[in-house]
Write an enzyme that holds these catalytic residues in place. Structure first.
Site, short mmCIF file in Angstrom:
data_model
loop_
_atom_site.label_atom_id
_atom_site.label_comp_id
_atom_site.label_asym_id
_atom_site.label_seq_id
_atom_site.Cartn_x
_atom_site.Cartn_y
_atom_site.Cartn_z
N ASP A 17 -75.50 41.16 -43.60
CA ASP A 17 -76.15 40.11 -42.81
C ASP A 17 -75.11 39.03 -42.52
O ASP A 17 -74.34 38.64 -43.40
CB ASP A 17 -77.32 39.54 -43.61
CG ASP A 17 -78.27 38.73 -42.73
OD1 ASP A 17 -79.43 39.14 -42.57
OD2 ASP A 17 -77.83 37.67 -42.20
N GLN A 57 -90.14 37.42 -38.46
CA GLN A 57 -89.20 38.43 -37.99
C GLN A 57 -88.51 37.90 -36.75
O GLN A 57 -89.19 37.55 -35.77
CB GLN A 57 -89.93 39.75 -37.69
CG GLN A 57 -88.99 40.84 -37.22
CD GLN A 57 -89.70 42.14 -36.87
OE1 GLN A 57 -90.93 42.22 -36.92
NE2 GLN A 57 -88.93 43.14 -36.49
N ASN A 80 -89.59 41.55 -43.03
CA ASN A 80 -90.36 40.55 -42.30
C ASN A 80 -91.01 41.23 -41.09
O ASN A 80 -90.38 42.06 -40.44
CB ASN A 80 -89.44 39.40 -41.84
CG ASN A 80 -88.82 38.66 -43.01
OD1 ASN A 80 -89.46 38.47 -44.04
ND2 ASN A 80 -87.57 38.26 -42.87
N HIS A 103 -85.93 46.33 -39.93
CA HIS A 103 -84.83 46.24 -40.88
C HIS A 103 -85.34 45.84 -42.25
O HIS A 103 -86.32 45.11 -42.37
CB HIS A 103 -83.75 45.25 -40.40
CG HIS A 103 -84.28 43.91 -40.00
ND1 HIS A 103 -84.92 43.69 -38.79
CD2 HIS A 103 -84.29 42.72 -40.65
CE1 HIS A 103 -85.28 42.42 -38.71
NE2 HIS A 103 -84.92 41.81 -39.84
N HIS A 127 -84.17 43.96 -45.63
CA HIS A 127 -83.16 43.09 -46.25
C HIS A 127 -83.00 43.55 -47.71
O HIS A 127 -83.99 43.58 -48.45
CB HIS A 127 -83.62 41.64 -46.28
CG HIS A 127 -83.82 40.99 -44.95
ND1 HIS A 127 -82.91 40.09 -44.42
CD2 HIS A 127 -84.82 41.08 -44.04
CE1 HIS A 127 -83.36 39.65 -43.25
NE2 HIS A 127 -84.51 40.23 -43.00
#
Ligand code: AMP
Length: 113
Positions: free
Chosen positions: A30, A93, A86, A99, A101
């Site tokens: 990230d 989101q 999210n 995705h 995390h």
């Protein structure tokens, strides 16, 4: 999807630090990390969010979840980690490509913000 930044990362059209990939998933750091280890696990197939998954994605979703422990081990997360998805507006989101995390190397707090 042509205007999706995570599709572009998976296709190497945008720079990123990819830590793992195979034919189905891509894992990269990230760029605004919220923990010492913060990587994003994405399917290479464009799926906008968890709300956009269907029965045909069952194999892909279970593949991702079963891969998490290997990715966590590669990232040195022997003491544990947090996996976050999210979804939608309330879930905050921001990137409309599913995705996961994976966060670690610090003690997480609960409840999340
Ligand atoms: P979310 O808020 O759950 O949609 O998470 C999107 C995440 O993508 C955020 O943590 C961002 O920091 C991260 N992000 C956005 N653009 C990039 C990028 N180009 N490379 C790496 N991470 C990104």
């Amino acid at each position: 999807m042509s205007d999706c930044i995570f599709c572009k990362i998976a296709q190497k059209e945008l720079p990123s630090e990819i830590v793992y990939e195979d034919d189905r998933i891509c894992v990269f750091r990230d760029n605004a990390p919220q923990a010492p280890v913060h990587v994003l696990i994405i399917p290479k197939k464009h799926i906008a969010s968890l709300d956009d998954t269907s029965e045909e994605d069952a194999g892909l979703l279970s593949y991702i979840l079963l891969k998490v422990k290997d990715i966590a081990a590669d990232q040195g997360l022997a003491d544990g980690y947090r996996l976050v998805v999210n979804c939608g507006e309330d879930g905050q989101q921001t990137v409309k490509h599913l995705h996961f995390h994976l966060l670690g190397k610090r003690k997480m707090t609960w409840p999340p913000g």
